[in-house]
Scaffold this active site. Structure first.
Site, PDB file in Angstrom:
ATOM      1  N   GLU A 162       0.853  -1.193   0.000  1.00 52.20           N
ATOM      2  CA  GLU A 162       0.000   0.000   0.000  1.00 52.20           C
ATOM      3  C   GLU A 162       0.882   1.234   0.000  1.00 52.20           C
ATOM      4  O   GLU A 162       2.114   1.130   0.101  1.00 52.20           O
ATOM      5  CB  GLU A 162      -0.933  -0.018   1.226  1.00 52.20           C
TER       6      GLU A 162
ATOM      7  N   HIS B 102      -8.802   9.246   3.685  1.00 53.97           N
ATOM      8  CA  HIS B 102      -8.437   8.169   2.761  1.00 53.97           C
ATOM      9  C   HIS B 102      -8.692   8.681   1.349  1.00 53.97           C
ATOM     10  O   HIS B 102      -9.762   9.234   1.068  1.00 53.97           O
ATOM     11  CB  HIS B 102      -9.260   6.913   3.038  1.00 53.97           C
TER      12      HIS B 102
ATOM     13  N   ARG C 133      -0.537   8.673   1.977  1.00 49.09           N
ATOM     14  CA  ARG C 133      -1.942   9.084   1.858  1.00 49.09           C
ATOM     15  C   ARG C 133      -2.185  10.574   1.862  1.00 49.09           C
ATOM     16  O   ARG C 133      -3.069  11.077   1.185  1.00 49.09           O
ATOM     17  CB  ARG C 133      -2.707   8.500   3.043  1.00 49.09           C
TER      18      ARG C 133
ATOM     19  N   ARG D 161      -0.349   8.580   9.508  1.00 53.26           N
ATOM     20  CA  ARG D 161      -0.190   7.135   9.705  1.00 53.26           C
ATOM     21  C   ARG D 161       0.143   6.423   8.397  1.00 53.26           C
ATOM     22  O   ARG D 161      -0.482   6.671   7.360  1.00 53.26           O
ATOM     23  CB  ARG D 161      -1.492   6.552  10.255  1.00 53.26           C
TER      24      ARG D 161
ATOM     25  N   HIS E 151     -10.973   9.338   7.565  1.00 54.28           N
ATOM     26  CA  HIS E 151     -10.723   7.904   7.696  1.00 54.28           C
ATOM     27  C   HIS E 151     -10.117   7.529   9.048  1.00 54.28           C
ATOM     28  O   HIS E 151     -10.480   6.517   9.637  1.00 54.28           O
ATOM     29  CB  HIS E 151      -9.776   7.492   6.570  1.00 54.28           C
TER      30      HIS E 151
HETATM   31  P1  FAD Z   1     -12.813   0.168  16.937  1.00 52.43           P
HETATM   32  O1  FAD Z   1     -12.562  -1.056  16.189  1.00 52.43           O
HETATM   33  O2  FAD Z   1     -13.470   1.276  16.205  1.00 52.43           O
HETATM   34  O3  FAD Z   1     -13.715  -0.183  18.204  1.00 52.43           O
HETATM   35  C1  FAD Z   1     -14.233   0.838  19.017  1.00 52.43           C
HETATM   36  C2  FAD Z   1     -15.206   0.241  19.998  1.00 52.43           C
HETATM   37  O4  FAD Z   1     -15.533   1.193  21.011  1.00 52.43           O
HETATM   38  C3  FAD Z   1     -16.532  -0.166  19.393  1.00 52.43           C
HETATM   39  O5  FAD Z   1     -16.904  -1.404  19.973  1.00 52.43           O
HETATM   40  C4  FAD Z   1     -17.491   0.911  19.864  1.00 52.43           C
HETATM   41  O6  FAD Z   1     -18.829   0.528  19.966  1.00 52.43           O
HETATM   42  C5  FAD Z   1     -16.917   1.193  21.241  1.00 52.43           C
HETATM   43  N1  FAD Z   1     -17.304   2.489  21.802  1.00 52.43           N
HETATM   44  C6  FAD Z   1     -17.043   3.719  21.307  1.00 52.43           C
HETATM   45  N2  FAD Z   1     -17.562   4.659  22.121  1.00 52.43           N
HETATM   46  C7  FAD Z   1     -18.153   4.008  23.151  1.00 52.43           C
HETATM   47  C8  FAD Z   1     -18.879   4.426  24.298  1.00 52.43           C
HETATM   48  N3  FAD Z   1     -19.127   5.717  24.569  1.00 52.43           N
HETATM   49  N4  FAD Z   1     -19.351   3.475  25.138  1.00 52.43           N
HETATM   50  C9  FAD Z   1     -19.145   2.156  24.886  1.00 52.43           C
HETATM   51  N5  FAD Z   1     -18.478   1.714  23.811  1.00 52.43           N
HETATM   52  C10 FAD Z   1     -17.985   2.626  22.953  1.00 52.43           C
HETATM   53  N6  FAD Z   1      -6.255  -0.155   9.588  1.00 52.43           N
HETATM   54  C11 FAD Z   1      -5.297  -1.018   9.203  1.00 52.43           C
HETATM   55  O7  FAD Z   1      -4.282  -1.173   9.888  1.00 52.43           O
HETATM   56  N7  FAD Z   1      -5.447  -1.744   8.057  1.00 52.43           N
HETATM   57  C12 FAD Z   1      -6.536  -1.621   7.252  1.00 52.43           C
HETATM   58  O8  FAD Z   1      -6.654  -2.287   6.257  1.00 52.43           O
HETATM   59  C13 FAD Z   1      -7.538  -0.685   7.633  1.00 52.43           C
HETATM   60  N8  FAD Z   1      -8.627  -0.497   6.848  1.00 52.43           N
HETATM   61  C14 FAD Z   1      -9.621   0.320   7.294  1.00 52.43           C
HETATM   62  C15 FAD Z   1     -10.783   0.430   6.542  1.00 52.43           C
HETATM   63  C16 FAD Z   1     -11.848   1.177   7.014  1.00 52.43           C
HETATM   64  C17 FAD Z   1     -13.111   1.302   6.188  1.00 52.43           C
HETATM   65  C18 FAD Z   1     -11.745   1.850   8.245  1.00 52.43           C
HETATM   66  C19 FAD Z   1     -12.888   2.665   8.788  1.00 52.43           C
HETATM   67  C20 FAD Z   1     -10.573   1.763   8.987  1.00 52.43           C
HETATM   68  C21 FAD Z   1      -9.514   1.004   8.525  1.00 52.43           C
HETATM   69  N9  FAD Z   1      -8.339   0.884   9.252  1.00 52.43           N
HETATM   70  C22 FAD Z   1      -7.369   0.017   8.845  1.00 52.43           C
HETATM   71  C23 FAD Z   1      -8.216   1.508  10.562  1.00 52.43           C
HETATM   72  C24 FAD Z   1      -8.512   0.463  11.648  1.00 52.43           C
HETATM   73  O9  FAD Z   1      -9.529  -0.390  11.214  1.00 52.43           O
HETATM   74  C25 FAD Z   1      -8.946   1.114  12.948  1.00 52.43           C
HETATM   75  O10 FAD Z   1      -8.090   2.165  13.269  1.00 52.43           O
HETATM   76  C26 FAD Z   1      -8.909   0.091  14.074  1.00 52.43           C
HETATM   77  O11 FAD Z   1      -9.656  -1.020  13.717  1.00 52.43           O
HETATM   78  C27 FAD Z   1      -9.445   0.721  15.342  1.00 52.43           C
HETATM   79  O12 FAD Z   1      -9.599  -0.289  16.302  1.00 52.43           O
HETATM   80  P2  FAD Z   1     -10.040   0.086  17.767  1.00 52.43           P
HETATM   81  O13 FAD Z   1     -10.114  -1.175  18.513  1.00 52.43           O
HETATM   82  O14 FAD Z   1      -9.187   1.173  18.276  1.00 52.43           O
HETATM   83  O15 FAD Z   1     -11.495   0.744  17.594  1.00 52.43           O
HETATM   84  C1  SIN Z   2      -7.074   0.461   3.075  1.00 50.41           C
HETATM   85  O1  SIN Z   2      -7.304  -0.728   2.965  1.00 50.41           O
HETATM   86  O2  SIN Z   2      -6.835   1.219   2.136  1.00 50.41           O
HETATM   87  C2  SIN Z   2      -7.069   1.036   4.443  1.00 50.41           C
HETATM   88  C3  SIN Z   2      -5.804   0.690   5.096  1.00 50.41           C
HETATM   89  C4  SIN Z   2      -5.602   1.530   6.316  1.00 50.41           C
HETATM   90  O3  SIN Z   2      -6.378   2.429   6.601  1.00 50.41           O
HETATM   91  O4  SIN Z   2      -4.600   1.285   6.975  1.00 50.41           O
END
Ligand code: FAD
Ligand code: SIN
Length: 533
Positions: free
Chosen positions: A116, A244, A292, A388, A353
């Site tokens: 990527e 993104h 990005r 990032r 994003h």
């Molecule tokens: P999340 O997975 O967002 O989980 C947050 C949790 O907190 C959820 O369960 C939510 O309900 C809970 N929560 C929030 N507020 C409250 C509240 N007030 N009370 C109770 N619960 C709450 N990253 C990569 O490294 N590779 C990729 O390929 C990639 N692709 C992506 C594609 C998309 C479309 C998106 C949106 C992001 C992508 N990212 C990628 C980024 C990555 O997915 C996220 O940064 C990462 O998954 C975040 O994980 P997390 O556990 O911090 O939060």
């Molecule tokens: C993507 O698959 O392009 C998202 C990857 C990322 O946000 O790290």
């Protein structure tokens, strides 16, 4: 009232990995995971491209991954943290493989590795184009198998409990602010309850919903950052919002935009403008695989120059079978709106994003508030700096969840529950307000943030945004003081706080660096600093 040794707020990669780690280590202790929506409704579930990791030392090296991360971060990464994440990454990826996550393999059994933007090597492990779905599935299955983890859904955390709730004055200057637990709105009973905990992990994810167009699901409202800011904890680098480059452009569709993963460009997808020109070579020698910030700004500039609402992603030259094999979900989505990628180009535009800043932590995930850790997208560990590197977020979640668990495990037995926490004070709140008051303010917030605090900023736009947010804040506070609580009102309040923090960070940063581009200060300042609020 509940009591738990370990409280985990959030059920994405960060929260679930940490919960498994502490639960496995202390089978006799209780771990409580709470989440405000369905178990798997997280940013994690939507991750597409994959997880960046160096596990092929013949063709790649830790040094290269470290360099790529530092280059993307544009001078603001914490080098020690980058080294930790890159070097501990392979072991942590093995953990999730052991818990059941499957990554695609070649016929010879070796992993398939994608590439990527900003990566000098092929090092992204993936599960087709639904890597996050697969990781979330594996984590939830493992959590369900673990007897001492209790999982509560539809439970909205309102605020963390500190000395402030015992009647003491707490300011940013107060030493040793402590977290004793949280107040939650139980969405099944509509009652506010308190949960006491010895150690709390904030793992609430990102804040893309602050913008009009985002790849993030509706849960991404910046609640954790906002709660910690209200509790007088330290927040940093909020101005670095990653857009993104390639969200699917669908006119008239509101809310979460479908992502076209960067891995498509990694496999050879070419960005073209309205006139069919492959424009990226004008902006960066790495062309479509520049980092990005550069690609998103180039698209923004082409859209403004040609007066269009999107550019094109050209995949017509791909072998159709290879595209379908690697990106089945994207293929299906495009077909569902009448685009056959082998014949037509995909309309794409940038969308909010990822939040690079957040709750400031040290290298063990400790926030500035005692007994409160932060991990995942809501945290600012120093890994991402000003921008990032693609696919480093899932890796950071795994590595830091492990580190938080190690540190928390050492402390748990030295902490006792605080006994005299008052019940939630609902005095003065009466009827629910008309929903239109909330939805209209949300629309205004998203417009202000998108139009004034988007990919390109300047001082006048930031001042305008600041004034409009002040008014929204005043009106929403009034609602909050007088209405019965609803998740929509709580989220609006949190999103306005997050908007304020982004604007504040952007206004303090008198330079252009990484994801923050201010046309009034197009160069980099010699003073390289994090902005801590
Ligand atoms: P999340 O997975 O967002 O989980 C947050 C949790 O907190 C959820 O369960 C939510 O309900 C809970 N929560 C929030 N507020 C409250 C509240 N007030 N009370 C109770 N619960 C709450 N990253 C990569 O490294 N590779 C990729 O390929 C990639 N692709 C992506 C594609 C998309 C479309 C998106 C949106 C992001 C992508 N990212 C990628 C980024 C990555 O997915 C996220 O940064 C990462 O998954 C975040 O994980 P997390 O556990 O911090 O939060
Ligand atoms: C993507 O698959 O392009 C998202 C990857 C990322 O946000 O790290």
């Amino acid at each position: 009232m509940q009591q738990t040794d370990f409280l985990v707020i959030g059920s994405g990669i960060a929260g679930l990995t940490y919960a498994l780690k502490v639960a496995e280590r202390f089978p006799q202790k209780k771990v409580l995971v709470i989440t405000k929506g369905a178990a798997d409704e997280t940013n994690t579930k939507y991750a597409q491209g994959g997880i960046a990791v160096v596990n092929d030392l013949e063709n790649d090296s830790f040094e290269k991954h470290i360099d790529d991360t530092l280059i993307a971060g544009d001078g603001l990464c914490n080098e020690k943290v980058v080294e930790i994440v890159v070097k501990e990454g392979p072991e942590r990826v093995n953990d999730i493989i052991e818990w059941g996550a499957r990554f695609d393999k070649e016929a010879d059994g070796d992993y398939k590795r994608g590439r990527e933007g900003g990566h000098s090597e092929f090092r992204i492990l993936h599960h087709k184009d639904i890597t996050g779905w697969e990781m979330e599935r594996a984590l939830l299955d493992a959590v369900n198998r673990q007897k001492n983890i209790e999982f509560v859904k539809h439970c909205f955390v309102i605020d963390i409990i500190t000395q402030h709730h015992l009647g003491n004055l707490v300011t940013k200057a107060t030493p040793d602010i402590e977290c004793f637990g949280v107040y939650v709105l139980n969405l099944e009973t509509n009652q506010v309850e308190k949960i006491l905990s010895k150690i709390t992990l904030m793992a609430t994810g990102g804040n893309g919903q602050v913008y009009r167009t985002t790849t993030n699901p509706s849960i991404a409202t910046g609640d954790g950052v906002s709660m910690v800011y209200r509790a007088k904890g330290r927040i940093e680098n909020m101005e670095f919002i990653q857009f993104h480059p390639t969200a699917l452009y669908e006119p008239g569709v509101r809310g979460q935009a479908f992502l076209i993963t960067e891995a498509v460009r990694g496999d050879g997808g070419i960005l073209r403008n309205k006139d069919g020109e492959a424009f990226m070579e004008k902006y960066d020698e790495r062309k479509d695989l520049a980092s990005r910030d550069i690609v998103a700004r180039a698209i923004d500039s082409e859209m403004k120059r040609t007066g269009t609402e999107h550019v094109w992603l050209d995949c017509r030259h791909f072998k159709k079978e290879s595209f379908v094999e690697h990106f089945p979900n994207i293929y299906k989505k495009c077909l569902s709106i009448g685009i056959d990628i082998s014949k037509q180009m995909i309309p794409v535009a940038p969308a909010a994003h990822y939040s690079c800043g957040g709750i400031k932590t040290d290298e063990w995930g400790r926030s500035s508030i005692n007994n409160l850790y932060a991990c995942g997208e809501c945290a600012s560990t120093g890994l991402h700096g000003a921008n990032r590197l693609a696919s480093n977020s899932l890796l950071e979640g795994l590595v830091f969840a492990h580190r938080c668990a190690i540190d928390a495990a050492e402390k748990a037995d030295q902490i006792s529950f605080q006994s005299n926490i008052p019940d939630w004070n609902a005095a003065g709140t009466s009827q629910p307000q008309e929903m239109i008051l909330i939805t209209q303010s949300l629309k205004e917030l998203q417009l202000v943030m998108s139009d004034y605090v988007g990919i390109v900023r300047n001082d006048i736009r930031l001042q305008r945004a600041s004034r409009r947010l002040d008014l929204l804040w005043e009106e929403t506070e009034q609602l909050y003081q007088t209405s019965t609580l609803s998740p929509q009102l709580l989220e609006l309040r949190n999103m306005i706080t997050v908007g304020y923090l982004i604007v504040k960070g952007a206004s303090f940063r008198k330079e252009s660096r990484g994801l923050h581009f201010n046309t009034d200060y197009p160069g980099k300042s010699e003073l390289v600093q994090n902005i801590v609020l």
